[in-house]
Write an enzyme that holds these catalytic residues in place. Structure first.
Site, PDB file in Angstrom:
ATOM      1  N   LYS A  54       0.846  -1.203   0.000  1.00  0.00           N
ATOM      2  CA  LYS A  54       0.000   0.000   0.000  1.00  0.00           C
ATOM      3  C   LYS A  54       0.882   1.254   0.000  1.00  0.00           C
ATOM      4  CE  LYS A  54      -3.934  -2.276   2.121  1.00  0.00           C
ATOM      5  NZ  LYS A  54      -4.609  -2.692   3.354  1.00  0.00           N
ATOM      6  N   GLN A  98      -4.754  -1.142   9.597  1.00  0.00           N
ATOM      7  CA  GLN A  98      -4.704  -2.491   9.036  1.00  0.00           C
ATOM      8  C   GLN A  98      -5.327  -3.499  10.014  1.00  0.00           C
ATOM      9  OE1 GLN A  98      -3.435  -3.301   5.857  1.00  0.00           O
ATOM     10  NE2 GLN A  98      -4.344  -5.283   6.302  1.00  0.00           N
ATOM     11  N   ASP A 121     -11.286   3.225   4.235  1.00  0.00           N
ATOM     12  CA  ASP A 121     -11.804   1.857   4.156  1.00  0.00           C
ATOM     13  C   ASP A 121     -13.330   1.828   4.228  1.00  0.00           C
ATOM     14  OD1 ASP A 121      -9.895  -0.045   3.677  1.00  0.00           O
ATOM     15  OD2 ASP A 121      -9.365  -0.356   5.775  1.00  0.00           O
TER      16      ASP A 121
END
Ligand code: NDP
Length: 298
Positions: A54, A98, A121
């Site tokens: 990422k 994460q 997200d």
């Protein structure tokens, strides 16, 4: 007749290129790079790989990457303090924590703290409500990427029969909501669904997000249907190999003979997820600085 293969790698490369162009424009207009912060707690090897890729992709797109790696022993208070400082940091447009977090940490409490306008997200309650209310927001990357590929292949989804197999917060539920918002007629199937093959056979669009290798068989697919395989499953290694093959939730060799179009695994949905993450971070940056971005530009 075999199905058209939807090339997620090429699709993702194209999206990343468009994000890159708009990231350069953003920098010219705002005087700074769009910034994505990624928080990793602990040393889970898979999470480390995801976070590294990422970070690399963020920099390659012309954006700033802020990586925060915390030890596995990090306390809830320390993690929450970091999220609050990222919320307040004007150089940070997107925050990704994460998952999964180590077991002693409360992931829901951490997610709830993320500024919804930085929630790349799409996991905060505010963004879930925005999706349900058809408002602008930030939505989960994987289903958003699936929608992009579906709309590219099929155009208007109005009136299409769609079956989403799986109802997780991360994939199935937001996928069903995005399809509903696009005027598809949506059925959400899950582990309690009766006669799943018959349910899937009705669908013009099948999205499989289950986590069971090859579960969706070729004879479940309506001829000509578009099949999006979200599943990522690693098979046991074959003799002499240290890693098993990655396969999806759809029995690809069978389904490719029946479907109109299908995403492969690997090389389908997977590459789209990071590309959409970059897209979400950039959209957040434009909104953060109140710079206009044409609807649908990315
Ligand atoms: P979850 O385990 O959270 O959800 C799985 C869903 O599948 C549940 O809703 C479950 O139903 C349903 N299910 C389980 N067994 C069956 C069955 N026999 N018949 C019908 N439905 C069933 O998984 P995720 O949504 O997080 O992920 C799904 C897959 O997608 C995984 O393989 C994951 O690795 C992959 N994935 C891929 C990504 C990508 O970038 N390509 C990103 C995220 C995930 P119930 O709710 O009733 O338990």
């Amino acid at each position: 007749m075999t199905a058209q293969i939807i090339d997620g790698k090429a699709f993702a490369a194209n999206l990343r290129e468009r994000v890159g162009v708009l990231a350069t424009e953003f920098e010219a207009k705002s005087g700074r790079k769009a910034g994505l912060a990624v928080v990793l707690v602990g040393d889970d090897p898979a999470s480390q790989v995801y976070v590294a890729s990422k970070g690399k992709a963020t920099i390659a797109a012309g954006m700033a990457s802020f990586e925060h790696k915390l030890p596995g022993s990090t306390t809830q208070d320390a993690l929450e303090a970091l999220v609050k400082s990222l919320n307040a940091d004007p150089a940070v447009d997107g925050i990704l924590v994460q998952l999964p977090l180590p077991a002693h940490l409360d992931d829901k409490a951490v997610i709830a703290l993320i500024d919804p306008d930085k929630d790349v997200d799409g996991l905060t309650d505010t963004n879930i409500a925005r999706l349900a209310n058809q408002q602008d927001g930030l939505f989960p990357c994987t289903p958003f990427g699936c929608m992009m590929m579906l709309e590219d292949r099929l155009g208007d989804l109005s009136g299409k029969d769609a079956v989403v197999i799986g109802r997780s917060q991360l994939v199935g539920r937001p996928m069903a909501q995005l399809l509903t918002n696009a005027n598809a007629t949506v059925t959400v199937a899950h582990s309690r669904t009766k006669d799943l093959p018959a349910v899937v056979r009705r669908a013009d669009i099948v999205v499989a997000a289950v986590g069971r290798p090859g579960m969706v068989k070729g004879d479940w697919i309506k001829p000509g249907a578009t099949v999006i395989d979200v599943g990522i499953n690693r098979l046991p290694p074959e003799p002499g190999k240290d890693k098993g093959r990655l396969v999806g939730d759809v029995a690809f060799a069978e389904a490719v003979e029946v479907a109109g179009a299908i995403t492969p695994v690997p090389g389908g949905v997977g590459p789209m997820t990071i590309a959409v993450l970059l897209r979400n971070a950039l959209v957040a940056a434009y909104r953060h600085e109140a710079i206009a971005l044409a609807k649908g530009a990315i």
